[in-house]
Design a protein around this motif. Structure first.
Motif, short mmCIF file in Angstrom:
data_model
loop_
_atom_site.label_atom_id
_atom_site.label_comp_id
_atom_site.label_asym_id
_atom_site.label_seq_id
_atom_site.Cartn_x
_atom_site.Cartn_y
_atom_site.Cartn_z
N ASP A 1 0.85 -1.20 0.00
CA ASP A 1 0.00 0.00 0.00
C ASP A 1 0.89 1.25 0.00
O ASP A 1 1.61 1.49 0.96
CB ASP A 1 -0.91 0.00 1.24
CG ASP A 1 -2.00 1.06 1.16
OD1 ASP A 1 -1.72 2.17 0.64
OD2 ASP A 1 -3.14 0.81 1.60
N LEU A 2 0.82 2.04 -1.06
CA LEU A 2 1.66 3.24 -1.19
C LEU A 2 1.36 4.28 -0.12
O LEU A 2 2.18 5.15 0.15
CB LEU A 2 1.46 3.88 -2.57
CG LEU A 2 2.40 3.44 -3.69
CD1 LEU A 2 2.16 4.29 -4.92
CD2 LEU A 2 3.87 3.48 -3.29
N GLU A 3 0.18 4.18 0.49
CA GLU A 3 -0.19 5.14 1.54
C GLU A 3 0.48 4.81 2.88
O GLU A 3 0.35 5.57 3.84
CB GLU A 3 -1.72 5.15 1.72
CG GLU A 3 -2.49 5.66 0.52
CD GLU A 3 -2.16 7.10 0.18
OE1 GLU A 3 -2.20 7.96 1.07
OE2 GLU A 3 -1.83 7.37 -1.01
N ALA A 4 1.17 3.67 2.95
CA ALA A 4 1.83 3.27 4.19
C ALA A 4 3.06 4.16 4.41
O ALA A 4 4.17 3.83 4.01
CB ALA A 4 2.22 1.79 4.15
N GLY A 5 2.82 5.29 5.03
CA GLY A 5 3.90 6.25 5.28
C GLY A 5 4.44 6.13 6.69
O GLY A 5 4.43 5.06 7.28
N GLU B 1 -1.05 1.39 18.17
CA GLU B 1 -0.80 0.73 16.88
C GLU B 1 -0.53 1.78 15.84
O GLU B 1 -1.14 2.84 15.83
CB GLU B 1 -2.01 -0.12 16.48
CG GLU B 1 -2.21 -1.32 17.39
CD GLU B 1 -3.10 -2.39 16.77
OE1 GLU B 1 -3.84 -2.06 15.82
OE2 GLU B 1 -3.03 -3.53 17.23
N CYS B 2 0.40 1.49 14.95
CA CYS B 2 0.71 2.41 13.86
C CYS B 2 -0.29 2.18 12.73
O CYS B 2 -0.31 1.12 12.11
CB CYS B 2 2.13 2.17 13.36
SG CYS B 2 2.53 3.16 11.91
N ALA B 3 -1.10 3.18 12.48
CA ALA B 3 -2.13 3.07 11.43
C ALA B 3 -1.50 2.84 10.06
O ALA B 3 -2.05 2.12 9.23
CB ALA B 3 -2.99 4.34 11.41
N TYR B 4 -0.33 3.43 9.85
CA TYR B 4 0.37 3.25 8.56
C TYR B 4 0.79 1.79 8.37
O TYR B 4 0.58 1.20 7.31
CB TYR B 4 1.62 4.13 8.50
CG TYR B 4 1.36 5.60 8.36
CD1 TYR B 4 0.72 6.12 7.24
CD2 TYR B 4 1.79 6.50 9.34
CE1 TYR B 4 0.50 7.48 7.10
CE2 TYR B 4 1.58 7.87 9.21
CZ TYR B 4 0.94 8.35 8.07
OH TYR B 4 0.73 9.69 7.94
N MET B 5 1.40 1.22 9.41
CA MET B 5 1.86 -0.18 9.33
C MET B 5 0.70 -1.13 9.06
O MET B 5 0.86 -2.12 8.36
CB MET B 5 2.54 -0.58 10.64
CG MET B 5 3.94 -0.06 10.80
SD MET B 5 5.13 -1.06 9.87
CE MET B 5 6.67 -0.30 10.41
N LYS B 6 -0.46 -0.79 9.63
CA LYS B 6 -1.61 -1.68 9.52
C LYS B 6 -2.38 -1.50 8.20
O LYS B 6 -3.37 -2.19 7.97
CB LYS B 6 -2.56 -1.48 10.71
CG LYS B 6 -1.91 -1.75 12.07
CD LYS B 6 -1.28 -3.14 12.18
CE LYS B 6 -0.82 -3.49 13.58
NZ LYS B 6 0.59 -3.21 13.86
N LEU B 7 -1.92 -0.58 7.35
CA LEU B 7 -2.57 -0.42 6.03
C LEU B 7 -2.31 -1.64 5.14
O LEU B 7 -3.11 -1.98 4.29
CB LEU B 7 -2.06 0.84 5.32
CG LEU B 7 -2.63 2.18 5.79
CD1 LEU B 7 -1.93 3.33 5.08
CD2 LEU B 7 -4.14 2.26 5.55
N ASN B 8 -1.15 -2.28 5.35
CA ASN B 8 -0.85 -3.49 4.56
C ASN B 8 -1.71 -4.65 5.06
O ASN B 8 -1.83 -4.86 6.26
CB ASN B 8 0.63 -3.86 4.70
CG ASN B 8 1.54 -2.78 4.13
OD1 ASN B 8 1.29 -2.25 3.06
ND2 ASN B 8 2.59 -2.44 4.86
#
Length: 309
Positions: free
Chosen positions: A79-83, A264-271
Motif C-alpha cells: 500500500d503506497l499510503e503506508a507512510g 498501533e501504527c495506522a500506517y503499518m496496519k494499512l498493509n
C-alpha cells in the motif's frame, strides 16, 4: 485466509519473490514472510536478497531503503499510503536549510526518513546501532541528529554528546500515557517495563530495558522475569510471544481510550494479506527512487552497514 496465504506462497515461488516484513505488521503477514525484523535487520537482509522481486511489508521509507540497496530488483509496497509520521516530520527543503545553517556539523539520520533526507546525510543509523554510529564520530566534530528528537535525546544521554536535534517524533511512541503506565505497573509490580528509544523521556525513565524491536525480543528471552509491560508498537507482541510462549506480555497503555490498551501504527496496519497478494500478482505499486537521489542516499546507508558489521 488460508487459501489467500497459499496463493501468495505459490505466486512468490513462480515469480522468484521474497517477502520482508517489519515486526509491526499484522501477524498473518509475518507468518508468510521470508524474514521478519527491525529496520537494521531488514536493511541487512535486503542487501543479501537473491530474488527478482522484493515485497516489502512495512512502510514507504523501508521499501525505499530496500530499493536503494537493490537498484536492479523490483521492490513492491502493498500500500503506497503506508507512510510514517516520523519521516513526514522532516521535510527535505526545510531540513536542507537547517543543515546549511550549521555547516560544520556531521549529519546523522535515523533510518526512519525519506530517501531525500538520506541523500542529505553523512551516515544513517537505526535504533539498534545509533549509539555505535554516534560514537564513531570524533568528539570534536558537532553532529546534527534527525528526525527523531526522542532517540537523539536518549543517545545524547548515553554518549554524553550534545547533538543538535531536529524536532521530529513518532506519533505512536509519543502516545504512551505515563499516568496509565504507572497505574498498570501498580497492578503488575512483578513486571519489567521495556521501551523503544523513540518513546518520550518520562516513559524511558520507567524502563528496565531500552532498545530496538529486536533488542527487546532478545531481552525478554534472556531475562529471568516472566512478565513484561511493552512500550512500543503492539505489532511486536506477535513475534515476542512466539519467542517466549511461557511469559506474560502486556502492551503499554496509550493516552487515548482504546480497547486493546496499546498503540498501533495506522500506517503499518494499512498493509493486508489481500494487498500483499494483489501487489505480487500485478507487480505494483513499485517503489522507484530517482537516480540523482539514489546515488547520494546509498552512501550513508553503506557507511552504516560497514560500521554495523
Amino acid at each position: 485466509m488460508e487459501s489467500l496465504k497459499e496463493k501468495i506462497l505459490q505466486l512468490k515461488k513462480e515469480k522468484n519473490a521474497v517477502i520482508l516484513a517489519h515486526y509491526y505488521q499484522q501477524p498473518e503477514i509475518q507468518e508468510i514472510a521470508d524474514y521478519v525484523g527491525d529496520s537494521l535487520g531488514l536493511s541487512q537482509e535486503a542487501k543479501k536478497v537473491n530474488a527478482d522481486i522484493i515485497v516489502f511489508a512495512g512502510v514507504h521509507f523501508m521499501a525505499e531503503t530496500a530499493k536503494l540497496l537493490n537498484p536492479k530488483k523490483k521492490v513492491l509496497l502493498p500500500d503506497l499510503e503506508a507512510g510514517c509520521s516520523l519521516a513526514e516530520s522532516c521535510p527535505p527543503d526545510i531540513f536542507k536549510k537547517f543543515i546549511d545553517a550549521h555547516p560544520h556539523h556531521i549529519v546523522i539520520t535515523y533510518v526512519n526518513c525519506s530517501a531525500e533526507i538520506k541523500a542529505l546525510s553523512h551516515i544513517v543509523c537505526t535504533s539498534s546501532n545509533a549509539e555505535k554510529i554516534v560514537n564513531s564520530v570524533p568528539e570534536n566534530i558537532p553532529i546534527i541528529f534527525a528526525p527523531d528528537k526522542n532517540l537523539g535525546n536518549y543517545i545524547n544521554q548515553k554518549t554524553g554528546r550534545k547533538m543538535l536535534l531536529w524536532d521530529g517524533s513518532c506519533v505512536v511512541h509519543e502516545a504512551f500515557s505515563l499516568e496509565k503506565l504507572i497505574a498498570l505497573y501498580k497492578e503488575h509490580p512483578d513486571a519489567g517495563i521495556i521501551a523503544h528509544p523513540e518513546s518520550e523521556n518520562h516513559i524511558l525513565e520507567t524502563a528496565s530495558y531500552i532498545g530496538s524491536t529486536s533488542g527487546m525480543i532478545d531481552y525478554v528471552k534472556r531475562s529471568p522475569k516472566t512478565k513484561f509491560i511493552v512500550a512500543t508498537e503492539a505489532g511486536i507482541l506477535y513475534k515476542m510471544q512466539e519467542a517466549v510462549p511461557d511469559k506474560i506480555l502486556i502492551p503499554a497503555p496509550a493516552l487515548e481510550d482504546n480497547t486493546c490498551a496499546c498503540s498501533e501504527c495506522a500506517y503499518m496496519k494499512l498493509n493486508t494479506l489481500r494487498k500483499v497478494y494483489d501487489c505480487l500478482l500485478h507487480e505494483s505499486p513499485e517503489i522507484k527512487v530517482p537516480k540523482k537521489i539514489a546515488d547520494k542516499a546509498i552512501i550513508p546507508i553503506q557507511r552504516m552497514l560497514e560500521l554495523s558489521k
